[in-house]
Every structure is written in C-alpha cells, then in structure tokens.
Write a protein that holds these residues in place. Structure first.
Motif, PDB file in Angstrom:
ATOM      1  N   LEU A  20      -0.795   6.177  -6.109  1.00  0.00           N
ATOM      2  CA  LEU A  20      -2.125   6.682  -5.763  1.00  0.00           C
ATOM      3  C   LEU A  20      -3.172   5.589  -5.591  1.00  0.00           C
ATOM      4  O   LEU A  20      -3.998   5.660  -4.681  1.00  0.00           O
ATOM      5  N   VAL A  21      -3.154   4.583  -6.444  1.00  0.00           N
ATOM      6  CA  VAL A  21      -4.181   3.535  -6.374  1.00  0.00           C
ATOM      7  C   VAL A  21      -4.169   2.818  -5.028  1.00  0.00           C
ATOM      8  O   VAL A  21      -5.234   2.628  -4.423  1.00  0.00           O
ATOM      9  N   PRO A  22      -3.013   2.423  -4.483  1.00  0.00           N
ATOM     10  CA  PRO A  22      -3.039   1.765  -3.174  1.00  0.00           C
ATOM     11  C   PRO A  22      -3.589   2.645  -2.048  1.00  0.00           C
ATOM     12  O   PRO A  22      -4.123   2.126  -1.065  1.00  0.00           O
ATOM     13  N   SER A  23      -3.495   3.949  -2.186  1.00  0.00           N
ATOM     14  CA  SER A  23      -4.064   4.811  -1.152  1.00  0.00           C
ATOM     15  C   SER A  23      -5.587   4.870  -1.245  1.00  0.00           C
ATOM     16  O   SER A  23      -6.259   5.134  -0.256  1.00  0.00           O
ATOM     17  N   ILE A  24      -6.138   4.598  -2.429  1.00  0.00           N
ATOM     18  CA  ILE A  24      -7.587   4.538  -2.600  1.00  0.00           C
ATOM     19  C   ILE A  24      -8.122   3.166  -2.188  1.00  0.00           C
ATOM     20  O   ILE A  24      -9.180   3.058  -1.587  1.00  0.00           O
ATOM     21  N   GLN A  27      -6.429  -2.311   0.700  1.00  0.00           N
ATOM     22  CA  GLN A  27      -6.509  -3.741   0.997  1.00  0.00           C
ATOM     23  C   GLN A  27      -6.172  -4.625  -0.196  1.00  0.00           C
ATOM     24  O   GLN A  27      -6.499  -5.802  -0.201  1.00  0.00           O
ATOM     25  N   GLY A  28      -5.502  -4.067  -1.167  1.00  0.00           N
ATOM     26  CA  GLY A  28      -5.154  -4.838  -2.355  1.00  0.00           C
ATOM     27  C   GLY A  28      -3.688  -5.184  -2.405  1.00  0.00           C
ATOM     28  O   GLY A  28      -2.948  -4.995  -1.442  1.00  0.00           O
ATOM     29  N   LYS A  29      -3.269  -5.701  -3.556  1.00  0.00           N
ATOM     30  CA  LYS A  29      -1.852  -6.004  -3.760  1.00  0.00           C
ATOM     31  C   LYS A  29      -1.521  -5.876  -5.235  1.00  0.00           C
ATOM     32  O   LYS A  29      -2.388  -6.007  -6.102  1.00  0.00           O
ATOM     33  N   ARG A  30      -0.245  -5.619  -5.469  1.00  0.00           N
ATOM     34  CA  ARG A  30       0.225  -5.478  -6.845  1.00  0.00           C
ATOM     35  C   ARG A  30       0.449  -6.860  -7.439  1.00  0.00           C
ATOM     36  O   ARG A  30       1.054  -7.728  -6.816  1.00  0.00           O
ATOM     37  N   VAL A  36      -4.754  -5.384  -7.612  1.00  0.00           N
ATOM     38  CA  VAL A  36      -5.905  -6.263  -7.427  1.00  0.00           C
ATOM     39  C   VAL A  36      -6.407  -6.032  -6.011  1.00  0.00           C
ATOM     40  O   VAL A  36      -5.641  -6.117  -5.048  1.00  0.00           O
ATOM     41  N   ALA A  37      -7.691  -5.714  -5.881  1.00  0.00           N
ATOM     42  CA  ALA A  37      -8.235  -5.338  -4.583  1.00  0.00           C
ATOM     43  C   ALA A  37      -9.639  -5.896  -4.404  1.00  0.00           C
ATOM     44  O   ALA A  37     -10.273  -6.346  -5.367  1.00  0.00           O
ATOM     45  N   ARG A  45     -15.264 -11.191  -1.221  1.00  0.00           N
ATOM     46  CA  ARG A  45     -14.510 -11.976  -0.244  1.00  0.00           C
ATOM     47  C   ARG A  45     -13.185 -12.508  -0.753  1.00  0.00           C
ATOM     48  O   ARG A  45     -12.434 -13.099   0.010  1.00  0.00           O
ATOM     49  N   SER A  46     -12.901 -12.312  -2.031  1.00  0.00           N
ATOM     50  CA  SER A  46     -11.628 -12.812  -2.542  1.00  0.00           C
ATOM     51  C   SER A  46     -11.066 -11.868  -3.596  1.00  0.00           C
ATOM     52  O   SER A  46     -11.808 -11.269  -4.370  1.00  0.00           O
ATOM     53  N   LEU A  47      -9.752 -11.772  -3.596  1.00  0.00           N
ATOM     54  CA  LEU A  47      -9.080 -10.939  -4.589  1.00  0.00           C
ATOM     55  C   LEU A  47      -9.168 -11.593  -5.958  1.00  0.00           C
ATOM     56  O   LEU A  47      -9.167 -12.815  -6.061  1.00  0.00           O
TER      57      LEU A  47
END
Length: 108
Positions: A20-24, A27-30, A36-37, A45-47
């Motif tokens: 669910l979190v990646p659908s919200i 633009q992040g990554k595990r 982390v998004a 501008r940076s993760l």
C-alpha cells in the motif's frame, strides 16, 4: 453495533503496508524495512528524510519533524484530509470498502 473505523482500517492494512505505501508514494524505494520517498508536501530534492516503516506504518519527515503512526495519519498529512476521510481513503486503497464487518462499509 458500529465498529471503530480507525482500528478496523489499521487491522486490515497492517499486513499489506509493503504493497500500500508505494501506491501512496510511488516515487520512493524500499530500504530494508522502510519506504524512503520524497515528501510531496514540500520541495524535497533528495531521498532520505521522509520514511515510512513497512512493519508498523509509523512515518516521519526528519527534515520538518512531521510524524505519525499509521497510514491514516500519513494520508491525512499528504492529502489534507480529516482523519475520518483518510481512513475511508485507505480502506478504498486496500479494497475493503463496503465489506461486512468493516466500519465505513456495512454496519452490523
């Protein structure tokens, strides 16, 4: 008896946070047990500073000090929703709206 929409939403989403979190925040990554998004509520501008724990749902923006404990508070923060609206949004995202036994869906 009317059920607690907040407890029910937390219950039905707790085992699906990694989906669910990646659908919200797409633009992040595990990174390990965290997502982390970029924080879309500010010029990010940076993760690195905006993190969501995929085991508990707790989240924080370490650059601003904003934080919460679950997907409901995250949705409320990101989209400017009331907690009730955010719980309904998260239920819909998880595909559980209008299922028996889920508050916000049918009552029993």
């Amino acid at each position: 008896m009317r059920r607690d929409i907040f407890a029910d939403t937390r219950h039905v989403t707790c085992m699906r946070l990694a989906d669910l979190v990646p659908s919200i925040l797409p633009q992040g990554k595990r990174m390990g047990r965290e997502w982390v998004a970029f924080n879309p509520t500010r010029s990010d501008r940076s993760l690195g500073s905006f993190r969501i724990n995929l085991n508990s749902g707790a989240w924080a923006d370490f650059a601003t000090g904003d934080a919460g404990g679950d997907l409901i508070s995250l949705a409320s923060y990101l989209y400017g929703m009331s907690p009730f609206e955010a719980a309904q949004y998260v239920q819909k995202l998880a595909g559980v709206v209008n299922r028996p036994g889920i508050a916000g869906g049918s009552n029993f």
